[in-house]
Write a protein that holds these residues in place. Structure first.
Motif, PDB file in Angstrom:
ATOM      1  N   SER A  75     -26.497  10.526  15.457  1.00 47.77           N
ATOM      2  CA  SER A  75     -27.530   9.747  14.759  1.00 47.77           C
ATOM      3  C   SER A  75     -27.006   8.352  14.415  1.00 47.77           C
ATOM      4  N   VAL A  76     -25.762   8.261  13.950  1.00 49.11           N
ATOM      5  CA  VAL A  76     -25.174   6.958  13.618  1.00 49.11           C
ATOM      6  C   VAL A  76     -25.070   6.088  14.870  1.00 49.11           C
ATOM      7  N   ALA A  77     -24.679   6.703  15.988  1.00 46.14           N
ATOM      8  CA  ALA A  77     -24.567   5.960  17.247  1.00 46.14           C
ATOM      9  C   ALA A  77     -25.928   5.391  17.656  1.00 46.14           C
ATOM     10  N   GLN A  78     -26.975   6.192  17.490  1.00 43.47           N
ATOM     11  CA  GLN A  78     -28.321   5.736  17.850  1.00 43.47           C
ATOM     12  C   GLN A  78     -28.801   4.625  16.919  1.00 43.47           C
ATOM     13  N   PHE A  79     -28.513   4.752  15.632  1.00 42.00           N
ATOM     14  CA  PHE A  79     -28.922   3.711  14.685  1.00 42.00           C
ATOM     15  C   PHE A  79     -28.159   2.407  14.929  1.00 42.00           C
ATOM     16  N   ASN A  80     -26.904   2.514  15.350  1.00 44.52           N
ATOM     17  CA  ASN A  80     -26.138   1.308  15.681  1.00 44.52           C
ATOM     18  C   ASN A  80     -26.747   0.584  16.879  1.00 44.52           C
ATOM     19  N   LEU A  81     -27.188   1.358  17.865  1.00 46.69           N
ATOM     20  CA  LEU A  81     -27.843   0.768  19.035  1.00 46.69           C
ATOM     21  C   LEU A  81     -29.195   0.159  18.646  1.00 46.69           C
ATOM     22  N   THR A  82     -29.875   0.810  17.708  1.00 42.98           N
ATOM     23  CA  THR A  82     -31.141   0.263  17.208  1.00 42.98           C
ATOM     24  C   THR A  82     -30.917  -1.109  16.591  1.00 42.98           C
ATOM     25  N   ALA A  83     -29.880  -1.212  15.756  1.00 43.60           N
ATOM     26  CA  ALA A  83     -29.580  -2.481  15.080  1.00 43.60           C
ATOM     27  C   ALA A  83     -29.229  -3.571  16.083  1.00 43.60           C
ATOM     28  N   GLU A  84     -28.487  -3.188  17.119  1.00 43.54           N
ATOM     29  CA  GLU A  84     -28.068  -4.161  18.137  1.00 43.54           C
ATOM     30  C   GLU A  84     -29.255  -4.665  18.952  1.00 43.54           C
ATOM     31  N   LEU A  85     -30.053  -3.737  19.457  1.00 40.21           N
ATOM     32  CA  LEU A  85     -31.185  -4.112  20.309  1.00 40.21           C
ATOM     33  C   LEU A  85     -32.365  -4.648  19.502  1.00 40.21           C
ATOM     34  N   GLY A  86     -32.484  -4.188  18.261  1.00 39.32           N
ATOM     35  CA  GLY A  86     -33.611  -4.597  17.422  1.00 39.32           C
ATOM     36  C   GLY A  86     -33.295  -5.777  16.529  1.00 39.32           C
ATOM     37  N   LYS A  87     -32.262  -6.528  16.881  1.00 35.55           N
ATOM     38  CA  LYS A  87     -31.839  -7.672  16.069  1.00 35.55           C
ATOM     39  C   LYS A  87     -33.014  -8.601  15.771  1.00 35.55           C
ATOM     40  N   GLY A  88     -33.126  -8.992  14.501  1.00 40.05           N
ATOM     41  CA  GLY A  88     -34.188  -9.907  14.098  1.00 40.05           C
ATOM     42  C   GLY A  88     -35.472  -9.221  13.686  1.00 40.05           C
ATOM     43  N   SER A  89     -35.574  -7.914  13.968  1.00 33.86           N
ATOM     44  CA  SER A  89     -36.789  -7.174  13.625  1.00 33.86           C
ATOM     45  C   SER A  89     -36.532  -6.231  12.454  1.00 33.86           C
ATOM     46  N   PHE A  90     -37.602  -5.631  11.945  1.00 31.23           N
ATOM     47  CA  PHE A  90     -37.471  -4.667  10.851  1.00 31.23           C
ATOM     48  C   PHE A  90     -36.642  -3.463  11.269  1.00 31.23           C
ATOM     49  N   LEU A  91     -36.572  -3.194  12.577  1.00 34.83           N
ATOM     50  CA  LEU A  91     -35.804  -2.049  13.065  1.00 34.83           C
ATOM     51  C   LEU A  91     -34.316  -2.209  12.772  1.00 34.83           C
ATOM     52  N   GLU A  92     -33.838  -3.444  12.795  1.00 35.19           N
ATOM     53  CA  GLU A  92     -32.430  -3.699  12.494  1.00 35.19           C
ATOM     54  C   GLU A  92     -32.105  -3.254  11.068  1.00 35.19           C
ATOM     55  N   GLU A  93     -32.919  -3.679  10.119  1.00 31.38           N
ATOM     56  CA  GLU A  93     -32.689  -3.327   8.714  1.00 31.38           C
ATOM     57  C   GLU A  93     -32.902  -1.836   8.479  1.00 31.38           C
ATOM     58  N   LEU A  94     -33.948  -1.288   9.088  1.00 37.00           N
ATOM     59  CA  LEU A  94     -34.273   0.125   8.894  1.00 37.00           C
ATOM     60  C   LEU A  94     -33.162   1.026   9.427  1.00 37.00           C
TER      61      LEU A  94
END
Length: 215
Positions: free
Chosen positions: A191-210
């Motif tokens: 789960s942490v690995a997936q959230f890290n990828l979310t933050a990387e790819l979702g940079k600048g969006s609410f997904l990064e913070e979430l």
């Protein structure tokens, strides 16, 4: 006859220039949102466009595009308010975007019942457009997110979205929901690995913070 040909050339040239201008505008907006990953600048650019004199139809289209930027900024209340109170007579071929932004904003805001109700309203329209390549992935994402909030966790679909999403923000959406699924399975490492990828790819969006809040 020569005058007819001359005016025909002028008419076709005007159409070509108008189409080129519209394409250039779309490319510029897409670059701001999906390449530079700057939803705020995307929204500001659309605000400037909306200051220009334009047809009622173009106003609706540009406001719809603005709500896409607001969605990625995490301004769900504003998206919902605009779509439910300000927009009327949305062109048929823009309805998938209207309902995508509305339904996803409702889900991420936690208003699941209203999101479910709008899914029911939109279902026949989604079925009509789902085989159109431009809308297919967009509609699939809305269905998958709706399924998730209805207790059906489609790990296979979100894994596929991570690999083949049309842009990084859509891929980030896939990683985010995979992160939630793995978290519900008590698989902390994945789960942490997936959230890290979310933050990387979702940079600048609410997904990064979430994603950072969940990791």
């Amino acid at each position: 006859m020569e005058y007819v040909v001359f005016f025909m050339i002028l008419f076709l040239s005007a159409i070509f220039l108008k189409s080129k201008k519209q394409i250039d505008q779309i490319n510029k907006l897409n670059n701001l949102l999906f390449i530079k990953k700057d939803p705020g600048s995307y929204v500001k650019a659309l605000d400037k466009i909306l200051e220009r004199k334009q047809s009622p139809k173009n106003i609706i289209i540009n406001v719809l595009q603005k709500t896409t930027g607001l969605f990625y900024m995490g301004k769900f209340d504003e998206v919902i308010n605009i779509l439910t109170n300000d927009l009327k007579n949305v062109p048929k071929n823009w309805e998938p975007i209207y309902y995508q932004n509305l339904i996803l904003s409702l889900y991420f805001k936690g208003e699941n019942q209203k999101a479910h109700e709008n899914m029911k309203k939109a279902k026949s329209m989604f079925e009509e457009f789902k085989n159109n390549n431009y809308y297919t992935e967009m509609i699939e994402i809305v269905y998958a997110v709706s399924d998730y909030f209805n207790g059906k966790k489609n790990k296979d679909y979100f894994s596929e979205l991570c690999k083949n999403g049309a842009n990084d923000y859509r891929k980030a959406m896939g990683h985010y929901f995979l992160g939630l699924i793995f978290k519900s399975e008590n698989n902390k490492g994945e789960s942490v690995a997936q959230f890290n990828l979310t933050a990387e790819l979702g940079k600048g969006s609410f997904l990064e913070e979430l994603s950072r809040k969940n990791s």
